[in-house]
Write a protein that holds these residues in place. Structure first.
Motif, PDB file in Angstrom:
ATOM      1  N   HIS A   1       0.753  -1.359   0.015  1.00  0.00           N
ATOM      2  CA  HIS A   1      -0.080   0.096   0.176  1.00  0.00           C
ATOM      3  C   HIS A   1       1.075   1.159  -0.138  1.00  0.00           C
ATOM      4  O   HIS A   1       0.428   2.353  -0.513  1.00  0.00           O
ATOM      5  CB  HIS A   1      -0.944  -0.076   1.073  1.00  0.00           C
ATOM      6  CG  HIS A   1      -1.729  -0.983   1.054  1.00  0.00           C
ATOM      7  ND1 HIS A   1      -2.941  -1.241   0.477  1.00  0.00           N
ATOM      8  CD2 HIS A   1      -1.730  -2.247   2.003  1.00  0.00           C
ATOM      9  CE1 HIS A   1      -3.707  -2.420   0.755  1.00  0.00           C
ATOM     10  NE2 HIS A   1      -2.899  -3.038   1.546  1.00  0.00           N
ATOM     11  N   VAL A   2       1.963   1.274   0.460  1.00  0.00           N
ATOM     12  CA  VAL A   2       3.000   2.330   0.368  1.00  0.00           C
ATOM     13  C   VAL A   2       3.998   2.403  -0.594  1.00  0.00           C
ATOM     14  O   VAL A   2       4.648   1.303  -0.595  1.00  0.00           O
ATOM     15  CB  VAL A   2       3.760   2.558   1.696  1.00  0.00           C
ATOM     16  CG1 VAL A   2       4.386   3.732   1.642  1.00  0.00           C
ATOM     17  CG2 VAL A   2       2.793   2.581   2.860  1.00  0.00           C
ATOM     18  N   PRO A   3       3.956   3.183  -1.630  1.00  0.00           N
ATOM     19  CA  PRO A   3       5.028   3.054  -2.970  1.00  0.00           C
ATOM     20  C   PRO A   3       6.136   3.151  -2.213  1.00  0.00           C
ATOM     21  O   PRO A   3       6.414   4.073  -1.327  1.00  0.00           O
ATOM     22  CB  PRO A   3       4.367   4.083  -3.797  1.00  0.00           C
ATOM     23  CG  PRO A   3       3.016   4.539  -3.295  1.00  0.00           C
ATOM     24  CD  PRO A   3       3.028   4.135  -1.881  1.00  0.00           C
ATOM     25  N   VAL A   4       7.219   2.641  -2.796  1.00  0.00           N
ATOM     26  CA  VAL A   4       8.870   2.709  -2.439  1.00  0.00           C
ATOM     27  C   VAL A   4       9.424   2.808  -3.682  1.00  0.00           C
ATOM     28  O   VAL A   4       9.458   2.283  -4.713  1.00  0.00           O
ATOM     29  CB  VAL A   4       9.077   1.644  -1.561  1.00  0.00           C
ATOM     30  CG1 VAL A   4      10.637   1.593  -1.333  1.00  0.00           C
ATOM     31  CG2 VAL A   4       8.301   1.170  -0.287  1.00  0.00           C
ATOM     32  N   ALA A   5      10.050   4.059  -3.722  1.00  0.00           N
ATOM     33  CA  ALA A   5      10.960   4.321  -4.799  1.00  0.00           C
ATOM     34  C   ALA A   5      12.449   4.243  -4.556  1.00  0.00           C
ATOM     35  O   ALA A   5      12.889   4.713  -3.419  1.00  0.00           O
ATOM     36  CB  ALA A   5      10.808   5.810  -5.468  1.00  0.00           C
ATOM     37  N   ARG A   6      13.227   3.804  -5.334  1.00  0.00           N
ATOM     38  CA  ARG A   6      14.759   3.434  -5.078  1.00  0.00           C
ATOM     39  C   ARG A   6      15.424   4.203  -5.960  1.00  0.00           C
ATOM     40  O   ARG A   6      15.256   4.238  -7.003  1.00  0.00           O
ATOM     41  CB  ARG A   6      15.090   1.892  -5.230  1.00  0.00           C
ATOM     42  CG  ARG A   6      16.372   1.618  -4.638  1.00  0.00           C
ATOM     43  CD  ARG A   6      16.492   0.211  -4.308  1.00  0.00           C
ATOM     44  NE  ARG A   6      16.686  -0.497  -5.621  1.00  0.00           N
ATOM     45  CZ  ARG A   6      17.188  -1.837  -5.546  1.00  0.00           C
ATOM     46  NH1 ARG A   6      17.882  -2.297  -4.620  1.00  0.00           N
ATOM     47  NH2 ARG A   6      17.236  -2.524  -6.736  1.00  0.00           N
ATOM     48  N   VAL A   7      16.271   5.244  -5.246  1.00  0.00           N
ATOM     49  CA  VAL A   7      17.073   6.066  -6.177  1.00  0.00           C
ATOM     50  C   VAL A   7      18.462   5.957  -6.130  1.00  0.00           C
ATOM     51  O   VAL A   7      19.077   5.445  -4.991  1.00  0.00           O
ATOM     52  CB  VAL A   7      16.652   7.359  -5.639  1.00  0.00           C
ATOM     53  CG1 VAL A   7      15.414   7.953  -5.974  1.00  0.00           C
ATOM     54  CG2 VAL A   7      17.073   7.957  -4.507  1.00  0.00           C
ATOM     55  N   GLY A   8      19.501   6.524  -7.104  1.00  0.00           N
ATOM     56  CA  GLY A   8      20.912   6.226  -7.118  1.00  0.00           C
ATOM     57  C   GLY A   8      21.584   7.230  -6.257  1.00  0.00           C
ATOM     58  O   GLY A   8      22.485   6.875  -5.496  1.00  0.00           O
ATOM     59  N   ASN A   9      20.879   8.345  -6.042  1.00  0.00           N
ATOM     60  CA  ASN A   9      21.886   9.330  -5.076  1.00  0.00           C
ATOM     61  C   ASN A   9      20.724  10.353  -4.495  1.00  0.00           C
ATOM     62  O   ASN A   9      19.961  10.970  -4.916  1.00  0.00           O
ATOM     63  CB  ASN A   9      22.389  10.266  -6.033  1.00  0.00           C
ATOM     64  CG  ASN A   9      23.299  11.299  -5.352  1.00  0.00           C
ATOM     65  OD1 ASN A   9      23.129  12.083  -4.390  1.00  0.00           O
ATOM     66  ND2 ASN A   9      24.516  11.119  -5.498  1.00  0.00           N
ATOM     67  N   LEU A  10      20.847  10.056  -3.062  1.00  0.00           N
ATOM     68  CA  LEU A  10      19.818  10.872  -2.081  1.00  0.00           C
ATOM     69  C   LEU A  10      20.020  12.146  -2.246  1.00  0.00           C
ATOM     70  O   LEU A  10      19.104  12.905  -1.954  1.00  0.00           O
ATOM     71  CB  LEU A  10      19.729  10.239  -0.743  1.00  0.00           C
ATOM     72  CG  LEU A  10      19.445   8.979  -0.559  1.00  0.00           C
ATOM     73  CD1 LEU A  10      19.419   8.495   0.983  1.00  0.00           C
ATOM     74  CD2 LEU A  10      17.920   8.689  -0.890  1.00  0.00           C
ATOM     75  N   VAL A  11      21.180  12.723  -2.292  1.00  0.00           N
ATOM     76  CA  VAL A  11      21.380  14.232  -2.375  1.00  0.00           C
ATOM     77  C   VAL A  11      21.035  14.765  -3.790  1.00  0.00           C
ATOM     78  O   VAL A  11      20.247  16.008  -3.550  1.00  0.00           O
ATOM     79  CB  VAL A  11      23.194  14.531  -2.338  1.00  0.00           C
ATOM     80  CG1 VAL A  11      23.386  15.670  -2.320  1.00  0.00           C
ATOM     81  CG2 VAL A  11      23.501  13.926  -0.977  1.00  0.00           C
TER      82      VAL A  11
END
Length: 250
Positions: free
Chosen positions: A154-164
């Motif tokens: 129910h909660v979308p999770v996005a995975r990214v390469g660089n948090l900054v």
């Protein structure tokens, strides 16, 4: 041969096919056995490079343990059991909503039980999406799913390469970023209205220095006992309920 129960794909043919056909977001780690045939290693490295994946070379006994003695043939992929959301698509969707979104960014949470618990609280408090990094953090595994007791669906999770870089993108889109620190503002004074992102740091190291520089304000949880730290999922829960209170006052 593959093993979805263990969140691994292993074996030459299955591993290479997964690297060729699947999105990089489905692959958490690539483990290659030390001393494998040069042509095979070259092919694996080429596919991994195309997807921006890092390869970890390990001894055979390490791979044996990962797949419980399965015939890995020198290649094991740790894969995500669940699909990740695309951040840009999520942000575009949120822009169409009447209410301001509240996002949760996790800086290198390593314990899957912590991530599962955080997802459970995020669902309970109305978090629009969770953002995690691709490296040095747990992904969406079966342990996370079990601990979340269904919240993972129910909660979308996005995975990214660089948090900054992601933080900079969010700020350009009008989001305010709030981090956690021992010397921050008392969380009970936090006004979380508006387009907001709460950033939670690693269990031991907290928020990384470069990411902390992106914060608009730091928050702190006052403690009067002898232990001056909280479990990451517990601290997140306290802050998320403060967010809920701030946005929905009695």
């Amino acid at each position: 041969m593959s093993s979805s129960e263990r969140d691994f794909v292993f074996g030459k043919h299955a591993g290479l096919d997964f690297l060729k056909t699947q999105d990089a977001g489905r692959i958490n780690k690539v483990f290659l056995q030390q001393g494998v045939q040069e042509s095979f290693a070259k092919e694996v490295y080429g596919l991994a490079k195309d997807k921006g994946l890092i390869i970890q070379t390990v001894p055979k006994n390490k791979l044996d343990r990962l797949v419980a003695g399965g015939n890995h043939q020198g290649l094991v992929l740790a894969v995500a059991s669940f699909e990740y959301a695309e951040l840009t698509a999520l942000l575009a969707e949120f822009d169409q909503r009447a209410e301001d979104p509240f996002l949760l960014m996790l800086d290198s949470i390593e314990d899957p039980h912590n991530l599962g618990s955080i997802l459970r609280t995020a669902d309970a408090t109305g978090v629009a999406a969770v953002i995690i990094p691709k490296r040095h953090a747990t992904g969406l595994t079966s342990v996370v799913a079990k601990t979340s007791t269904g919240a993972i669906d129910h909660v979308p999770v996005a995975r990214v390469g660089n948090l900054v870089q992601t933080s900079q993108l969010l700020k350009k889109r009008g989001y305010w970023l709030f981090g956690t620190d021992m010397d921050g503002t008392d969380y009970r004074r936090w006004d979380s209205k508006g387009k907001t992102v709460l950033v939670i740091g690693n269990e031991g190291k907290g928020i990384s220095r470069l990411l902390k520089e992106q914060m608009d304000q730091m928050l702190t949880l006052p403690m009067v006992g002898h232990v001056q730290s909280l479990n990451a999922s517990v601290a997140t829960g306290v802050l998320l309920y403060q967010m809920l209170n701030s946005r929905n006052p009695l």
